[in-house]
Design an enzyme around this catalytic site. Structure first.
Site, short mmCIF file in Angstrom:
data_model
loop_
_atom_site.label_atom_id
_atom_site.label_comp_id
_atom_site.label_asym_id
_atom_site.label_seq_id
_atom_site.Cartn_x
_atom_site.Cartn_y
_atom_site.Cartn_z
N ASP A 51 22.22 41.56 44.08
CA ASP A 51 22.42 42.17 45.39
C ASP A 51 21.11 42.81 45.86
O ASP A 51 20.51 43.59 45.12
CB ASP A 51 23.52 43.24 45.30
CG ASP A 51 23.79 43.90 46.63
OD1 ASP A 51 24.78 43.53 47.29
OD2 ASP A 51 23.02 44.82 47.02
N TYR A 56 15.13 47.10 51.33
CA TYR A 56 14.57 47.48 50.03
C TYR A 56 13.13 46.98 49.84
O TYR A 56 12.45 47.39 48.91
CB TYR A 56 15.44 46.96 48.88
CG TYR A 56 16.89 47.35 48.94
CD1 TYR A 56 17.31 48.47 49.65
CD2 TYR A 56 17.85 46.59 48.29
CE1 TYR A 56 18.65 48.82 49.72
CE2 TYR A 56 19.20 46.93 48.34
CZ TYR A 56 19.59 48.05 49.07
OH TYR A 56 20.92 48.37 49.13
N LYS A 81 21.23 41.84 52.93
CA LYS A 81 21.78 42.67 54.00
C LYS A 81 20.81 42.77 55.18
O LYS A 81 19.59 42.81 54.99
CB LYS A 81 22.08 44.09 53.48
CG LYS A 81 22.99 44.12 52.27
CD LYS A 81 23.28 45.54 51.82
CE LYS A 81 23.70 45.56 50.35
NZ LYS A 81 22.55 45.46 49.43
N HIS A 114 24.23 46.08 57.23
CA HIS A 114 23.98 47.13 56.25
C HIS A 114 24.57 48.50 56.63
O HIS A 114 24.86 49.32 55.75
CB HIS A 114 22.46 47.27 56.06
CG HIS A 114 22.06 47.82 54.74
ND1 HIS A 114 20.82 47.61 54.19
CD2 HIS A 114 22.71 48.59 53.82
CE1 HIS A 114 20.73 48.21 53.01
NE2 HIS A 114 21.87 48.82 52.77
#
Length: 285
Positions: A51, A56, A81, A114
């Protein structure tokens, strides 16, 4: 190349018939990514569910780690996401294609919105969610995303989306651990056929020193982390602990060889105090 056997991890069906592994490895920003750890999880621990998120900032590195592992793409479940800075019909479609390109993959198994709030001024959150979701519906129909869903959505967000759109989200990924048990939201998702997925199952470490957790861990000769992950999985929640340490990843994977008793489940179920260790979407309209 020889791999460790695939983790004997159960799956649960999405409403479209796809099977999502109940256990996955999360990644995050702020030091939440380790190339070595991802390769180790895939090749030595048999993890097949990863994931991540554009937010990120590790898409390219993660793609490189998947390639290096030698695990065929078809054997993996990859979730990504869409960050709310990319909400809107055109922006969302472009962002998904860009993320595929960054990771060197042709599709995502699951693609999530998200966050329920829009960052674009002059447009209501509801309008922006609906417009963005229409883009995800198209990406789903085109096969670029095998399943689509949301993250951090509450019941009213899901209700509005259901009214405004065609495809009900396949998954809702939210914070879930013994201190944060949104049972009303879980029940709603069950009724609507939305698979419930939980992140931060260890409450960023806060749950590991809880006396109840320690007592149950001692009883089963397991670690506190294993108890919390097992509790989440035993509740039917797709669970994605994060770690950048090989030893922790190996420990977190070893949750399928034992079962918590009803009394253990009830004791852990009684620890809810409502705290969030991550983003709290409560006040998002």
């Amino acid at each position: 190349m020889t791999f460790a056997p695939e983790l004997s991890c159960p799956t649960i069906p999405l409403s479209n018939g796809l099977q999502i592994p109940l256990f996955g490895l999360g990644t995050s920003h702020h030091g939440g990514y380790s190339h070595e750890a991802i390769v180790y999880a895939l090749t030595e621990c048999g993890v097949r569910h990863i994931d991540t998120a554009k937010r990120y900032g590790c898409e390219k590195k993660l793609g490189d780690a998947i390639t290096e592992s030698g695990i065929p793409r078809s054997d993996l479940w990859v979730t990504n996401k869409l960050w709310h800075g990319d909400y809107g019909y055109k922006a969302a479609k472009k962002a998904c294609l860009d993320s595929c390109s960054q990771m060197g993959v042709e599709y995502f198994d699951l693609y999530l919105m998200h966050w329920p709030e829009s960052s674009r001024p002059g447009c209501s959150n509801r309008e922006m969610r609906a417009e963005t979701w229409r883009a995800l519906e198209e990406l789903y129909k085109e096969g670029l995303c095998c399943a689509i869903g949301v993250s951090n959505f509450l019941v009213h967000h899901l209700e509005e989306l259901k009214e405004d759109c065609t495809v009900v989200p396949h998954v809702n990924q939210v914070e879930y651990h013994p201190f944060q048990q949104p049972n009303h939201l879980m029940e709603y998702c069950r009724q609507e056929g939305i698979v419930f997925e939980g992140y931060s199952p260890l409450a960023k470490g806060q749950v590991l020193s809880n006396p109840t957790v320690l007592q149950i861990a001692e009883k089963h000769s397991r670690t506190p982390a294993q108890i919390c992950i097992r509790w989440s999985i035993q509740n039917g929640v797709v669970t994605i602990p994060k770690s950048t340490k090989k030893k922790r990843i190996q420990e977190n994977c070893q949750v399928f060889g034992f079962q918590l008793e009803e009394s253990d489940m009830a004791a852990l179920g009684g620890l809810h105090d409502g705290r969030h260790v991550s983003w709290d979407p409560t006040n998002v309209e």
